[in-house]
Design an enzyme around this catalytic site. Structure first.
Site, PDB file in Angstrom:
ATOM      1  N   LYS A 169       5.888  -4.019  -3.846  1.00 34.54           N
ATOM      2  CA  LYS A 169       7.336  -3.857  -3.782  1.00 34.54           C
ATOM      3  C   LYS A 169       7.884  -4.078  -2.381  1.00 34.54           C
ATOM      4  CE  LYS A 169      11.386  -2.608  -5.382  1.00 34.54           C
ATOM      5  NZ  LYS A 169      12.111  -3.513  -6.280  1.00 34.54           N
ATOM      6  N   GLU A 211      17.162 -17.280  -8.152  1.00 32.56           N
ATOM      7  CA  GLU A 211      16.748 -15.930  -8.534  1.00 32.56           C
ATOM      8  C   GLU A 211      16.171 -15.905  -9.941  1.00 32.56           C
ATOM      9  OE1 GLU A 211      16.161 -11.757  -8.337  1.00 32.56           O
ATOM     10  OE2 GLU A 211      16.197 -13.422  -6.917  1.00 32.56           O
ATOM     11  N   ARG A 235       3.441  -0.329  -5.067  1.00 29.53           N
ATOM     12  CA  ARG A 235       3.190  -0.836  -3.721  1.00 29.53           C
ATOM     13  C   ARG A 235       1.802  -1.436  -3.588  1.00 29.53           C
ATOM     14  NH1 ARG A 235       6.808   1.334   0.217  1.00 29.53           N
ATOM     15  NH2 ARG A 235       5.264   0.862   1.804  1.00 29.53           N
ATOM     16  N   GLU A 238       7.411 -14.561 -11.141  1.00 28.53           N
ATOM     17  CA  GLU A 238       6.731 -13.403 -10.562  1.00 28.53           C
ATOM     18  C   GLU A 238       6.238 -12.418 -11.608  1.00 28.53           C
ATOM     19  OE1 GLU A 238       9.096 -11.083  -7.863  1.00 28.53           O
ATOM     20  OE2 GLU A 238      10.854 -11.120  -9.165  1.00 28.53           O
ATOM     21  N   HIS A 264      16.230 -37.407  -7.770  1.00 24.48           N
ATOM     22  CA  HIS A 264      15.547 -37.751  -6.529  1.00 24.48           C
ATOM     23  C   HIS A 264      14.084 -37.316  -6.577  1.00 24.48           C
ATOM     24  CE1 HIS A 264      19.213 -39.094  -4.496  1.00 24.48           C
ATOM     25  NE2 HIS A 264      19.807 -38.107  -5.144  1.00 24.48           N
ATOM     26  N   CYS A 318       0.840  -1.189   0.000  1.00 18.45           N
ATOM     27  CA  CYS A 318       0.000   0.000   0.000  1.00 18.45           C
ATOM     28  C   CYS A 318       0.881   1.248   0.000  1.00 18.45           C
ATOM     29  CB  CYS A 318      -0.970   0.060   1.166  1.00 18.45           C
ATOM     30  SG  CYS A 318      -2.130  -1.302   1.235  1.00 18.45           S
ATOM     31  N   LYS A 353      12.355 -14.649 -10.924  1.00 21.84           N
ATOM     32  CA  LYS A 353      12.063 -13.625 -11.927  1.00 21.84           C
ATOM     33  C   LYS A 353      11.051 -14.138 -12.945  1.00 21.84           C
ATOM     34  CE  LYS A 353      14.214 -10.295 -10.361  1.00 21.84           C
ATOM     35  NZ  LYS A 353      13.740 -10.836  -9.096  1.00 21.84           N
ATOM     36  N   ASN A 389      -1.649   1.935   5.839  1.00 21.41           N
ATOM     37  CA  ASN A 389      -0.822   0.879   5.279  1.00 21.41           C
ATOM     38  C   ASN A 389      -0.429  -0.036   6.429  1.00 21.41           C
ATOM     39  OD1 ASN A 389       1.093  -0.729   4.009  1.00 21.41           O
ATOM     40  ND2 ASN A 389       2.681   0.843   4.037  1.00 21.41           N
ATOM     41  N   GLY A 390      -0.658  -1.346   6.267  1.00 21.45           N
ATOM     42  CA  GLY A 390      -0.299  -2.290   7.321  1.00 21.45           C
ATOM     43  C   GLY A 390      -1.447  -3.213   7.653  1.00 21.45           C
ATOM     44  N   TRP A 396      -3.047  -2.417  -1.730  1.00 16.12           N
ATOM     45  CA  TRP A 396      -2.799  -3.840  -1.909  1.00 16.12           C
ATOM     46  C   TRP A 396      -3.666  -4.545  -0.873  1.00 16.12           C
ATOM     47  CZ3 TRP A 396      -0.964  -8.162   0.730  1.00 16.12           C
ATOM     48  CH2 TRP A 396      -0.525  -9.236  -0.067  1.00 16.12           C
TER      49      TRP A 396
END
Length: 612
Positions: free
Chosen positions: A607, A485, A27, A492, A508, A2, A489, A102-103, A76
């Site tokens: 973010k 990584e 955000r 996401e 395995h 947010c 990428k 926000n939170g 968000w």
């Protein structure tokens, strides 16, 4: 998560708020809203579901909403589905208190029931509406001023929050409060600006105040006052931001992510210059000397997401060069386990924003156990930077795209530098090797530029796999850490299911997932492990996989086995991860573009993760 903005001044607030929200949309982009007040008139609230453009269209880019005082929010979703009703700002029935948040307020259900017993009704599913009405409750019940009403609310709620609030009785003022979630304020002549992120303020001012944890602020035109939980005024110092305002703009690129990929050589060079000013690594500005580095018996690296992948790469390099045992812990797990610390441990917390909730909690866990902490962060004055015993800043500049690139790369070279200096301090790296490692570090930016010159080959290849359902990344050692990584990428921003595996683990169980046409990307930059990983790739090919090889110049025989090969310049194998990650970033980007997706704002992501 947010984004919050606020403004008090002499200009029309709505366009300024919308401009700020456009820089914070990374955000959260489920919905957005603004609340603006025109002098003594009633507050006007406008909200819209979806991307910020919907709100811009609804308000004629803010021109249709008069007034010089206001707050805004891009959401968000946490409590309550994305909708116009659940969008912020929220307001009391009599329009006495209006606010954004926000939170996450963990005890919101308990507080909601309390307020209902006192006659309050609720129109949304959000915890934010509860916070706004709790402020109103204290304001009226005890005949308090805004500061005391907000501090009582701060004491009563559990969880994390950043709040921006306006009161009907106090036109021309915006109140802000925070616990854990970031908030920054900038002043100019006759104006005050509020934001969740300093990048919003760069076009207005470079002199900013960071609102401290469990502090609140009162903004008016060109003025701000800060208060603690007791309601006592506190003095604060400004922080000068050195980022160029243009660094937070796209600068001709179609997406922030591609711009930030191309900024990596400069970001790495700037970071290295801050650590290697005169031919030797120097941590004296961070309060780290060789005697301390010799005293460390174990390193615990804790982080989340891509920063955790940095830790995974660093683990191999530190153990190789400094011969110190390293553990890499997900911060979200470390905070909930009975971690066994030793007095000679060093806990390294890696975070781009310096506000990541789980990483901050892990830092505090270490400090409660009396363990030295070192933060590797990008944001000056962030909470993690302030609370750690030592801090090394990366010089990435503002990073806007949700998918990190240059922050990851600068964090990585910080950890390389730490590994080299620890090895030197402990007598494991002689002068000749020390000079070699420094030269190799300084050569990284130029080698990354050479990789970027060949981006069209990756663009062509990526377009062939825009319709893929599964992609597997494999490697051994450092190459496995880089694969983690690369896989992140891909998933996401392209929404393609991808996984990274240590190549030796394929047999395995994982190899049963290989089907004809499945793309397998093999990362092979480590000479000692090259042939073993190649063998694993050939096993996948025998089961119908389509192979992409990512390796170092000079290994041309790979073309006999892989359908596509991409080469990185030669470098010391310890630092090869910095080069190998660049093609993987480009692969994820180009696949996403080929699918017509929003690269910078992938669905369901934000973010800065400032909540659990």
């Amino acid at each position: 998560m947010c984004g919050i903005v606020g403004y008090v001044g002499f200009q029309q607030a709505a366009p300024i708020l919308l401009q700020g929200l456009s820089k914070l949309e990374y955000r959260g982009y489920d919905s957005a809203g603004i609340a603006v007040r025109d002098g003594e008139k009633d507050i006007k609230v406008v909200k819209a579901r979806g991307r910020l453009q919907s709100l811009c269209d609804k308000t004629d880019d803010g021109k249709a909403v008069p007034g010089c005082t206001g707050i805004g929010h891009t959401r968000w979703a946490t409590h309550g589905e994305p909708s116009e009703t659940n969008a912020h700002p929220h307001i009391t029935d009599d329009e006495n208190v209006t606010g954004v948040h926000n939170g996450i307020i963990e005890n919101y259900q308990e507080l909601r029931e309390k307020l209902q017993r006192h006659g309050y009704t609720f129109y949304s599913q959000t915890d934010t509406e509860v916070a706004i009405k709790l402020i109103d409750y204290y304001y009226k019940k005890y005949n308090l001023g805004p500061v005391d009403a907000i501090t009582r609310t701060m004491v009563r709620v559990r969880g994390s929050y950043a709040l921006a609030v306006m009161f009907k009785d106090y036109p021309g003022q915006v109140y802000a409060a925070r616990k854990e979630s970031p908030m920054v304020i900038g002043l100019t002549e006759g104006e005050a600006f509020l934001s969740s992120d300093v990048s919003v303020l760069l076009s207005h001012t470079r002199s900013v105040y960071y609102v401290g944890n469990l502090e609140l602020a009162c903004m008016s035109a060109g003025e701000v006052h800060f208060y603690n939980l007791d309601g006592d005024e506190v003095e604060k110092q400004t922080t000068e931001i050195t980022w160029d305002a243009a660094a937070a703009e796209k600068g001709g690129f179609n997406h922030f992510m591609m711009k930030e990929i191309f900024e990596q050589p400069v970001a790495i060079e700037n970071t290295l210059k801050s650590l290697i000013p005169d031919g030797a690594i120097d941590f004296s500005a961070q309060g780290i000397d060789d005697d301390y580095l010799k005293s460390v018996r174990r390193i615990v690296i804790t982080a989340c997401g891509s920063a955790w992948h940095v830790g995974m790469s660093a683990q191999y390099v530190i153990e190789q060069l400094a011969r110190i045992p390293v553990r890499v812990e997900l911060a979200s797990e470390l905070r909930y386990r009975n971690m066994i610390f030793d007095k000679d441990d060093l806990v390294v917390i890696i975070s781009q924003s310096g506000e990541t909730a789980d990483s901050l909690a892990a830092l505090r866990e270490a400090k409660e156990n009396g363990i030295k902490t070192l933060a590797v962060v990008n944001v000056l004055g962030s909470t993690i930077a302030r609370e750690a015993d030592m801090v090394i800043y990366t010089m990435a500049g503002p990073e806007i795209s949700v998918a990190t690139t240059k922050a990851y790369s600068t964090q990585l070279v910080v950890m390389y530098s730490l590994a080299v200096q620890m090895g030197k301090a402990r007598g494991l790296i002689d002068d000749t090797a020390y000079t070699h490692y420094i030269e190799e570090l300084r050569a990284l930016p130029g080698k990354i530029e050479k990789i970027l010159e060949n981006k069209e080959r990756l663009q062509w290849f990526a377009s062939k796999f825009a319709g893929a359902h599964d992609v597997f990344f494999i490697g051994r050692g450092i190459d496995y850490a880089v694969s983690l990584e690369g896989s992140l990428k891909m998933k996401e921003i392209s929404y393609i299911h991808s996984e990274a595996y240590a190549a030796g683990e394929l047999k395995h169980g994982t190899i049963s997932l290989i089907e004809p046409g499945t793309l397998v990307i093999g990362v092979m930059t480590q000479p000692a492990l090259y042939e073993k990983t190649l063998s694993n790739m050939i096993e996948c090919k025998a089961r119908g996989a389509y192979l992409m090889a990512l390796t170092v110049h000079g290994k041309y025989e790979i073309e006999d086995s892989a359908e596509f090969a991409f080469y990185i310049p030669k470098c010391d194998p310890a630092f090869a991860g910095s080069l190998a990650v660049i093609p993987l970033q480009l692969m994820g980007y180009y696949v996403s573009v080929a699918k017509g997706l929003d690269v910078d704002k992938p669905r369901n992501l934000a973010k800065s993760v400032t909540v659990e």
